[in-house]
Design a protein around this motif. Sequence first.
Motif, PDB file in Angstrom:
ATOM      1  N   LEU A  11      -0.094  -2.585  -2.364  1.00 17.63           N
ATOM      2  CA  LEU A  11       0.038  -2.970  -0.959  1.00 17.63           C
ATOM      3  C   LEU A  11       1.391  -2.503  -0.440  1.00 17.63           C
ATOM      4  O   LEU A  11       2.422  -2.730  -1.096  1.00 17.63           O
ATOM      5  N   GLN A  13       3.676  -1.625   3.444  1.00 18.94           N
ATOM      6  CA  GLN A  13       3.704  -1.673   4.904  1.00 18.94           C
ATOM      7  C   GLN A  13       3.621  -0.265   5.484  1.00 18.94           C
ATOM      8  O   GLN A  13       4.012   0.715   4.835  1.00 18.94           O
ATOM      9  N   THR A  90      -5.584   3.329   4.153  1.00 24.35           N
ATOM     10  CA  THR A  90      -6.131   2.292   3.289  1.00 24.35           C
ATOM     11  C   THR A  90      -7.459   2.736   2.716  1.00 24.35           C
ATOM     12  O   THR A  90      -8.377   3.119   3.447  1.00 24.35           O
ATOM     13  N   THR A 120      -3.548  -0.276  -0.022  1.00 24.76           N
ATOM     14  CA  THR A 120      -3.680  -1.017   1.229  1.00 24.76           C
ATOM     15  C   THR A 120      -2.395  -0.871   2.028  1.00 24.76           C
ATOM     16  O   THR A 120      -1.317  -1.182   1.518  1.00 24.76           O
ATOM     17  N   SER A 122      -0.545  -2.099   5.374  1.00 24.45           N
ATOM     18  CA  SER A 122      -0.580  -3.105   6.427  1.00 24.45           C
ATOM     19  C   SER A 122       0.213  -2.633   7.647  1.00 24.45           C
ATOM     20  O   SER A 122       1.204  -1.915   7.518  1.00 24.45           O
TER      21      SER A 122
END
Length: 123
Positions: A11, A13, A90, A120, A122
Amino acid sequence: QVQLVESGGGLVQAGGSLRLSCAASGRIFSINVMGWYRQGPGKQRELVAAITSGGNTNSADSVKGRFTISRDNAKNTVYLQMNSLKPEDTAVYYCHAHCTYSTGGGYVTGDYWGQGTPVTVSS
């Protein structure tokens, strides 16, 4: 047989970076092409980038200038450096290799896939 093991997903940003690695193992005679594909939610699997044993590369227009594929032939390993990540990156990223392996009595050439590593991004 040939096994591909991926690592490096996770994950992050938007605007961040990740580096994926994929190591091939088995009685490998040669690996012609290694590459990365991805499959986003509700989408078909698509090519991200690929690299030949000679170092020639090809990548999707959507990742040009942001992703870099590289390869260590001595280690049968391919890398994908992903910078300036966007939420649309993603996906589950799959390693692919087109290679030849020894059966002991001959050689077999085929396409092999890793199990996939999720990325992923975000917003």
